[in-house]
Design an enzyme around this catalytic site. Structure first.
Site, PDB file in Angstrom:
ATOM      1  CD  GLU A 260      -2.521   1.251   2.648  1.00 22.18           C
ATOM      2  OE1 GLU A 260      -2.406   2.327   3.259  1.00 22.18           O
ATOM      3  OE2 GLU A 260      -3.123   0.265   3.096  1.00 22.18           O
ATOM      4  CB  CYS A 297      -3.291   5.155   4.035  1.00 24.09           C
ATOM      5  SG  CYS A 297      -4.358   4.056   4.973  1.00 24.09           S
TER       6      CYS A 297
END
Length: 497
Positions: A260, A297
């Site tokens: 990620e 995020c």
């Protein structure tokens, strides 16, 4: 008390060199530097453990996950105390993150108890079928072997030593080798102690969980390249992640890299919603943008809306809300420096106007708000680069065609959000098909910060949001990353999984 060492095959290993954590207050702690030799020993132990743990029953693995959760909770006070010291996060945030971490372990345990992860399929034999008989065919998902996990900087619990990647791998039947993150080695130390206690309590092989302290790039490289590692889980920056991703692909035996890497998580405020409740949306955006000093995020870095009176009120409301937010401590000096550099770069971008410009010094970060036109945004790739922290860009489109052009130009995202009312439905129908190709999660009338850990969650997206758009790092489907399908043809039942 802190061990200050790496946990490898049930032993606490020191080294000739040490490093220190960087507390926001109080004295620093020393930790033994990890080495490639430790990585080799840990990977070997993980492979040895696989031959028992990978073939254990789901009830046995579930019991281990539940015991890990219990042992983490038993060390809750110590974890919170050193977490506040190392990260500057408030007590409530750390307590909440620990709750999420142990709940995830227990959820995965419940999931595998009922074999929900196996995706079992059975086509029974048809010996009388013509023109050719069919054999008995059964499909099961099987664990792949030792998994490497890189601890994350922004979630020292939920995405680190005992976080989603580790929990998913262990649920699948895969031992893990964790590279601890240098920003919170104390938290990682206590988590490793919890695993050590759980291993002893349940009797699983000591190589099921190994954690090697940070030792610079050489340790990370040794882990990704080790011949016994079968997959990698990573949460971090695009730059570091891409280096490791390429490294995993360049091996003689390439392995999956589940990374990620970054996302600006755009919000699209459609006209009717902007007119009826633009102020409410702007206030909510300000809160989401600055939550946790913007170190999520899923932080919604841009808001896209049409030019007009609603835009003026939206900008005014967001500016007023953000001016009330005091500077917050960032997780590490490195994150703070990267945020300061990102703000400086934004000031230097042509066609970008600063609505709020906070001073940032040391590890403190104040909110930043910029605005630009959609036409300018479309010609400046730097405006799509994630600035990790409390920074937002208001992008103004002249019409819906230009708004759709912004959507089309997006790189891969973890999330995309639509704010819409009933009068926006026709416009929404033209933009949703674009956004679902860009993101792993679409939201309506909400804010993406806050990721539910559940069966239906998807926390990934097309590159660069993640390196594998068919997977997720959150939710029970995360387990599937560390399994592979095997078809058993005419295999006796006693030999089946």
């Amino acid at each position: 008390m802190l061990k200050g060492a790496s946990l490898v095959a049930g032993e606490w290993l020191g080294s000739d060199q040490t490093f220190q954590n960087e507390p926001t207050s109080g004295a620093s702690d020393r930790f033994a530097v990890g080495t490639p030799a430790m990585i080799d020993r840990a990977c070997t132990a993980a492979e040895e453990a696989f031959w028992s743990y990978g073939y254990s029953t789901t009830d046995q693995r579930a019991a281990f996950l539940e015991e890990v959760a219990t042992q983490i909770d038993a060390r809750g006070a110590e974890i919170t105390a050193i977490g506040i010291k190392e990260t500057g996060l408030p007590e409530a945030r750390l307590e909440g993150e620990r709750g999420r971490t142990v709940a995830q372990l227990r959820m995965f345990a419940d999931h595998i108890k009922i074999d929900a992860h196996l995706d079992h399929r059975h086509d029974k034999a048809l010996p009388e079928r013509v023109p050719a008989p069919r054999p008995d065919l059964q499909l099961f998902q099987r664990p792949i072997g030792p998994v490497a996990v890189f601890g994350a900087s922004n979630f020292p619990l939920a995405f680190s030593s005992a976080g989603g990647d580790t929990a998913a791998a262990l649920a699948a039947g895969c031992p893990v080798v964790v590279k601890g993150h240098p920003a919170h080695p104390g938290i990682a130390d206590f988590i490793a102690q919890a695993f050590d206690a759980a291993i002893k309590a349940t009797g699983v092989h000591a190589g099921v969980f190994n954690q090697v302290n940070d030792g610079g790039h050489v340790v990370g490289e040794a882990l990704v390249k080790h011949r016994l590692i079968r997959a990698v889980g990573f949460t971090g920056s695009l730059r570091a992640g891409r280096i490791l991703f390429d490294m995993a692909a360049a091996r003689p035996d390439p392995i999956p890299f589940f990374g990620e890497l970054g996302s600006i998580n755009p919000m699209f405020v459609l006209p009717a919603a902007a007119a009826s409740r633009g102020m409410e949306i702007a206030s909510g955006w300000a809160g989401s943008l600055t939550m946790g000093a913007g170190q999520f995020c899923t932080n919604p870095g841009i808001a896209v809306m049409l030019d007009g009176p609603a835009k003026e009120q939206f900008a005014k409301t967001a500016t007023q809300a953000l001016t009330q937010v005091v500077p917050q401590t960032m997780l590490t000096g490195g994150i703070a420096k990267a945020f300061q550099d990102g703000c400086t770069a934004m000031f230097n971008e042509l066609g970008v106007e600063a609505l709020i410009a906070s001073d940032n010094t040391g590890r403190e970060a104040g909110p930043q708000l910029f605005t630009t036109t959609a036409s300018n945004w479309l010609t400046r790739p730097a405006l799509q680069v994630e600035v990790f922290g409390p920074l937002g860009i208001l992008v103004i489109a002249k019409d819906m065609d230009e708004m759709r052009a912004v959507a089309q130009a997006l790189h891969g995202q973890l999330t995309c959000t639509l704010h819409l009312d009933g009068g926006d439905m026709d416009d929404a129908k033209t933009i949703v098909p674009i956004l679902e190709r860009k993101a792993g999660r679409l939201l309506a009338n909400g804010f993406p910060t806050g990721v539910e850990v559940c069966d239906s969650m998807v926390h990934s997206g097309p590159y660069p949001a993640s390196t594998n758009f068919g997977a997720t790092s959150v939710g029970t489907m995360a387990i599937r990353r560390f399994l592979r399908p095997v078809c058993y043809q005419n295999i006796p039942n006693d030999l089946l999984p």
